[in-house]
Motif scaffolding. Structure first.
Motif, PDB file in Angstrom:
ATOM      1  N   SER A 149      -9.326  -2.430 -16.129  1.00 32.65           N
ATOM      2  CA  SER A 149      -9.967  -2.060 -14.867  1.00 32.65           C
ATOM      3  C   SER A 149     -11.468  -2.273 -15.010  1.00 32.65           C
ATOM      4  CB  SER A 149      -9.678  -0.593 -14.510  1.00 32.65           C
ATOM      5  OG  SER A 149      -8.290  -0.397 -14.328  1.00 32.65           O
ATOM      6  N   GLY A 150     -12.036  -3.045 -14.093  1.00 30.08           N
ATOM      7  CA  GLY A 150     -13.454  -3.365 -14.192  1.00 30.08           C
ATOM      8  C   GLY A 150     -14.346  -2.185 -13.940  1.00 30.08           C
ATOM      9  N   GLU A 151     -13.851  -1.209 -13.155  1.00 30.32           N
ATOM     10  CA  GLU A 151     -14.636  -0.029 -12.836  1.00 30.32           C
ATOM     11  C   GLU A 151     -13.703   1.021 -12.260  1.00 30.32           C
ATOM     12  OE1 GLU A 151     -16.695  -0.537  -8.767  1.00 30.32           O
ATOM     13  OE2 GLU A 151     -16.660  -2.561  -9.653  1.00 30.32           O
ATOM     14  N   PRO A 152     -14.072   2.282 -12.312  1.00 31.22           N
ATOM     15  CA  PRO A 152     -13.216   3.312 -11.704  1.00 31.22           C
ATOM     16  C   PRO A 152     -13.174   3.129 -10.186  1.00 31.22           C
ATOM     17  CG  PRO A 152     -14.800   4.272 -13.229  1.00 31.22           C
ATOM     18  CD  PRO A 152     -15.232   2.849 -13.018  1.00 31.22           C
ATOM     19  N   HIS A 153     -11.969   3.281  -9.620  1.00 33.61           N
ATOM     20  CA  HIS A 153     -11.833   3.224  -8.161  1.00 33.61           C
ATOM     21  C   HIS A 153     -10.530   3.906  -7.773  1.00 33.61           C
ATOM     22  CE1 HIS A 153      -8.794  -0.109  -7.802  1.00 33.61           C
ATOM     23  NE2 HIS A 153      -9.196  -0.305  -9.041  1.00 33.61           N
ATOM     24  N   MET A 154     -10.287   4.059  -6.461  1.00 31.11           N
ATOM     25  CA  MET A 154      -9.161   4.836  -5.971  1.00 31.11           C
ATOM     26  C   MET A 154      -7.812   4.230  -6.366  1.00 31.11           C
ATOM     27  SD  MET A 154     -10.381   7.482  -4.454  1.00 31.11           S
ATOM     28  CE  MET A 154      -8.990   8.029  -3.492  1.00 31.11           C
ATOM     29  N   GLY A 155      -7.738   2.914  -6.489  1.00 26.70           N
ATOM     30  CA  GLY A 155      -6.445   2.281  -6.773  1.00 26.70           C
ATOM     31  C   GLY A 155      -6.100   2.194  -8.239  1.00 26.70           C
TER      32      GLY A 155
ATOM     33  N   SER B  70      -6.868  -7.994  -2.523  1.00 23.72           N
ATOM     34  CA  SER B  70      -7.320  -6.743  -1.924  1.00 23.72           C
ATOM     35  C   SER B  70      -7.177  -5.642  -2.961  1.00 23.72           C
ATOM     36  CB  SER B  70      -6.497  -6.401  -0.681  1.00 23.72           C
ATOM     37  OG  SER B  70      -6.878  -5.130  -0.176  1.00 23.72           O
ATOM     38  N   ASP B  71      -8.040  -4.628  -2.859  1.00 26.50           N
ATOM     39  CA  ASP B  71      -7.945  -3.474  -3.744  1.00 26.50           C
ATOM     40  C   ASP B  71      -7.544  -2.219  -2.981  1.00 26.50           C
ATOM     41  OD1 ASP B  71     -10.248  -3.346  -2.278  1.00 26.50           O
ATOM     42  OD2 ASP B  71     -11.505  -2.586  -3.911  1.00 26.50           O
ATOM     43  N   HIS B  72      -6.851  -2.407  -1.831  1.00 29.10           N
ATOM     44  CA  HIS B  72      -6.497  -1.269  -0.980  1.00 29.10           C
ATOM     45  C   HIS B  72      -4.996  -0.984  -0.948  1.00 29.10           C
ATOM     46  CE1 HIS B  72     -10.286  -0.587   1.711  1.00 29.10           C
ATOM     47  NE2 HIS B  72     -10.551  -0.526   0.412  1.00 29.10           N
ATOM     48  N   ALA B  73      -4.248  -1.501  -1.910  1.00 21.48           N
ATOM     49  CA  ALA B  73      -2.813  -1.200  -1.937  1.00 21.48           C
ATOM     50  C   ALA B  73      -2.573   0.291  -2.145  1.00 21.48           C
ATOM     51  CB  ALA B  73      -2.128  -2.009  -3.051  1.00 21.48           C
ATOM     52  N   TRP B  74      -3.523   0.981  -2.734  1.00 26.19           N
ATOM     53  CA  TRP B  74      -3.361   2.413  -2.971  1.00 26.19           C
ATOM     54  C   TRP B  74      -3.207   3.211  -1.680  1.00 26.19           C
ATOM     55  CZ3 TRP B  74      -7.036   5.744  -0.981  1.00 26.19           C
ATOM     56  CH2 TRP B  74      -8.232   5.161  -0.563  1.00 26.19           C
ATOM     57  N   LEU B  75      -3.668   2.663  -0.536  1.00 23.56           N
ATOM     58  CA  LEU B  75      -3.525   3.368   0.742  1.00 23.56           C
ATOM     59  C   LEU B  75      -2.047   3.562   1.093  1.00 23.56           C
ATOM     60  CD1 LEU B  75      -6.333   1.608   2.827  1.00 23.56           C
ATOM     61  CD2 LEU B  75      -6.324   3.968   1.992  1.00 23.56           C
TER      62      LEU B  75
END
Length: 696
Positions: free
Chosen positions: A295-301, A492-497
């Motif tokens: 992971s390049g950086e902490p994020h919601m997904g 996209s990095d929004h699959a966590w939604l």
């Protein structure tokens, strides 16, 4: 049905109990004897009178019965098992059955019944009973009274696997005759699979045990050449010792069904090569899947990826999140840092090829991974590895991974634009036929709509297949087979939604799991695959394809016969068709360059253990029931004749059909031989004559 209108017989219907009648006869005889001893006149007439009275009391009647004679039943059992397809046996059996039935139907008062026995080729169990002729006979005789059976005639090669004990056979069920379709003194080589595992770990050795036997060979040889094929490809050749167990070691190359085919060179002049090959289906499973998530950086997904991969017990996950890039220099002593240094040399040089899948999640160039290591990853993919990039906003900037040596394997090239408005991901036309996305489920309520995502990195798909799209039909999910490896891009990095249930959510876990397993070459997720399953007595063909036009499959059965099966669409890129199963063995499916195998039947069928025609097994049965045995190819069809139940039922030249002479009485007439009036007249006549004689 043979008929006899009237059959006459004499019957006694006494008017008094038989004991009284016997006593009266004895008394009358004593009186008559006393009269004769005393020379009494008229004794003869008195004797006639007494005899007449006894006869009147005995009441003799003449019975006239109307009888309908019942037909006897000749039961023909035709062996059409796999061993009967060897050489000329099938032709001999067919011709003999036709002539036999014609001959038997020429007899009066004889009914001919036929039972055909075949192997149950659709059985998928590991137990098998072989040719069950006597079980079929037993079932047929349940509806036939024993006193109506003329004979049972079996046309077979003698390889019967349910022969009962001699003590259990009864002559009351008629003779059992055998007509043998094979030839004497046949020889054959048999390859038997002694032990085989049902599953094996991919790339780990497994062991199979086989045995080669030669039957009927006068001068046996010591060894024979053995060949082993895996999914149709030759794996090894070796010499096998005849009559000894041979261990074969090999390793499975992929998960799912692996078809192992072991064959031995034929014996010169042997009966058939059909039992020179053994096959087994081994299910390949992966021991542990090694996955590297960066992971390049902490994020919601980020946690979504971690939870999905950790929930799979077969996955060993190595996860690193880059929190402190090299350019961050705040003067903190290294000894006081609680962060773990990123072991880039160990991961991307020493142990890179140990991973089954590498995932870059929202990664951007920050000087952590030098170009040399990224070039190693490109080479890793081309040599058979798997790479998944879940792109973040940095993918559209100068910090994009596309500006590294990874551009050689990434199918999507960023345009520099990031879409930041709400949209609902959609499955493309190709995606609807691809197994990764074609059967994605909607939300729990079954709504056809998924929740929105709010970011997508615009990119141009230079290769691969676009399975999902975003705004303006721009690529959202791209899959590509790159030389021997595979690459996936989720732009996209929004699959966590979806995982959070936003606006109803969506199949996040299922989508990411399917993408990961496709990358790791799970067979059930291949977009082009050909397979079959056994359902009853049919093969159901399945073809997964991105092509819309239905295909025609060439099916080759174990005997080499080919048939064409037209498939029809059944949704989600799947085409299906049905073809009947003709025999057990290995079926080959082919469409253009696409090939597949399906094993039908059981592991070690008794039917193939020994295919030589033999009389040894059946001679005791024939002797116990009074039947006969005859070789059709050598002696031809015998004569048949009707015989008495207690007479001989077979000889060297003929076979008997028991004539039981059973009948039903459908009517009768009773007629008294001495009517009462006639008896009275005769009695008075004898009485008068006796008086007249006494008066002389």
């Amino acid at each position: 049905m043979k008929q006899a209108n009237l059959v006459y017989s004499l019957d006694i219907s006494p008017n008094v109990p038989i004991g009284w009648l016997a006593g009266l006869a004895i008394l009358s005889a004593a009186i008559l004897a006393f009269g004769i001893w005393r020379n009494a006149r008229g004794s003869a007439w008195r004797g006639g009178l007494l005899a007449l009275l006894i006869l009147m009391l005995a009441n003799p009647v003449l019975l006239a019965e109307k009888r309908d004679y019942l037909e006897d039943v000749a039961l023909i059992i035709v062996d059409e098992s796999d061993s009967q397809r060897i050489g000329q046996r099938k032709e001999v059996t067919t011709e003999s059955y036709t002539n036999l039935k014609k001959q038997l139907e020429s007899f009066d008062n004889l009914q001919v019944e036929t039972v055909v026995v075949k192997n149950k080729v659709s059985s998928t169990s590991r137990a098998e009973n072989g040719s069950l002729l006597f079980s079929s006979r037993h079932d047929a005789l349940k509806n036939i009274p024993p006193d109506r059976i003329a004979a049972t005639i079996m046309i077979t090669d003698g390889q019967i696997h349910d022969i009962p004990n001699i003590e259990g056979l009864s002559k009351s069920e008629g003779p059992v005759h055998f007509l043998l379709s094979g030839e004497k003194d046949e020889k054959d080589r048999v390859l038997r699979l002694v032990k085989a595992p049902a599953f094996g770990i991919v790339n780990q050795p497994i062991t199979l045990v086989v045995n080669v036997e030669d039957f009927g060979v006068k001068n046996p040889i010591a060894t024979a050449k053995l060949s082993v094929r895996l999914d149709g490809e030759l794996m090894q050749n070796r010499l096998a010792q005849i009559g000894e167990d041979i261990e074969i070691e090999l390793s499975l190359s992929h998960g799912g069904k692996n078809f192992v085919e072991i064959s031995v060179d034929p014996l010169e002049g042997e009966l058939t090569e059909k039992n020179n090959t053994a096959y087994v289906t081994i299910n390949g499973v992966r021991d542990r899947l090694q996955v590297l998530l960066v992971s390049g950086e902490p994020h919601m997904g980020e946690r979504g990826w971690r939870n999905i991969l950790k929930s799979d017990p077969s996955v060993d996950l190595v996860h690193f999140t880059i929190l402190r890039p090299p350019e961050k220099q705040d003067g903190t002593p290294i000894t006081e840092l609680s962060l773990i240094p990123f072991p880039i040399r160990d991961l991307f040089e020493k142990k890179l090829n140990d991973f089954d899948l590498i995932i870059f999640d929202r990664y951007r160039r920050r000087g952590v991974l030098p170009s040399t290591y990224l070039r190693n990853i490109s080479q890793y993919v081309e040599e058979g590895g798997a790479l998944l990039e879940a792109a973040g906003p940095a993918f559209a900037t100068a910090l994009s991974l596309y500006r590294t040596p990874l551009s050689d394997v990434l199918p999507g090239r960023p345009t520099g634009y990031v879409f930041n408005e709400g949209y609902v991901p959609a499955v493309s036309d190709i995606g609807k036929r691809h197994p990764v996305t074609g059967q994605l489920k909607s939300d729990k309520e079954g709504s056809p709509e998924w929740g929105r995502w709010f970011r997508m990195i615009e990119a141009e798909a230079l290769a691969g297949q676009t399975l999902m799209t975003g705004p303006d039909d721009q690529p959202l999910l791209i899959l590509e087979k790159r030389l021997n490896g595979r690459v996936a891009q989720l732009l996209s990095d929004h699959a966590w939604l979806w995982g959070r249930g936003f606006e109803g959510g969506g199949p996040q876990s299922e989508l990411l799991r399917r993408v990961s397993h496709w990358l790791m070459k799970e067979p059930e997720l291949e977009e082009e695959q050909l397979s079959a399953i056994v359902e009853g007595d049919n093969l159901v063909l399945h073809r997964q394809s991105l092509e819309e036009l239905p295909a025609t499959i060439t099916v080759t059965d174990p005997e080499g016969n080919k048939s064409l099966v037209a498939l029809s669409p059944s949704g989600s890129g799947i085409q299906t068709g049905i073809t009947p199963i003709t025999t057990s063995g290995l079926y080959k499916l082919q469409h253009d360059d696409q090939k597949s195998l399906i094993a039908v039947g059981i592991l070690n069928p008794k039917e193939l253990h020994d295919l030589r025609a033999t009389a040894d097994k059946i001679i005791p049965v024939a002797k116990a029931t009074g039947g006969g045995v005859r070789w059709l190819t050598e002696q031809g069809l015998p004569d048949f004749r009707r015989t008495k139940p207690k007479s001989n039922q077979a000889s060297t030249f003929w076979m008997g059909l028991r004539s039981n002479e059973n009948f039903e009485v459908t009517g009768y007439k009773r007629q008294a031989l001495l009517p009462p009036l006639l008896g009275l007249i005769l009695a008075m006549a004898f009485l008068c004559l006796g008086w007249w004689r006494e008066g002389r």
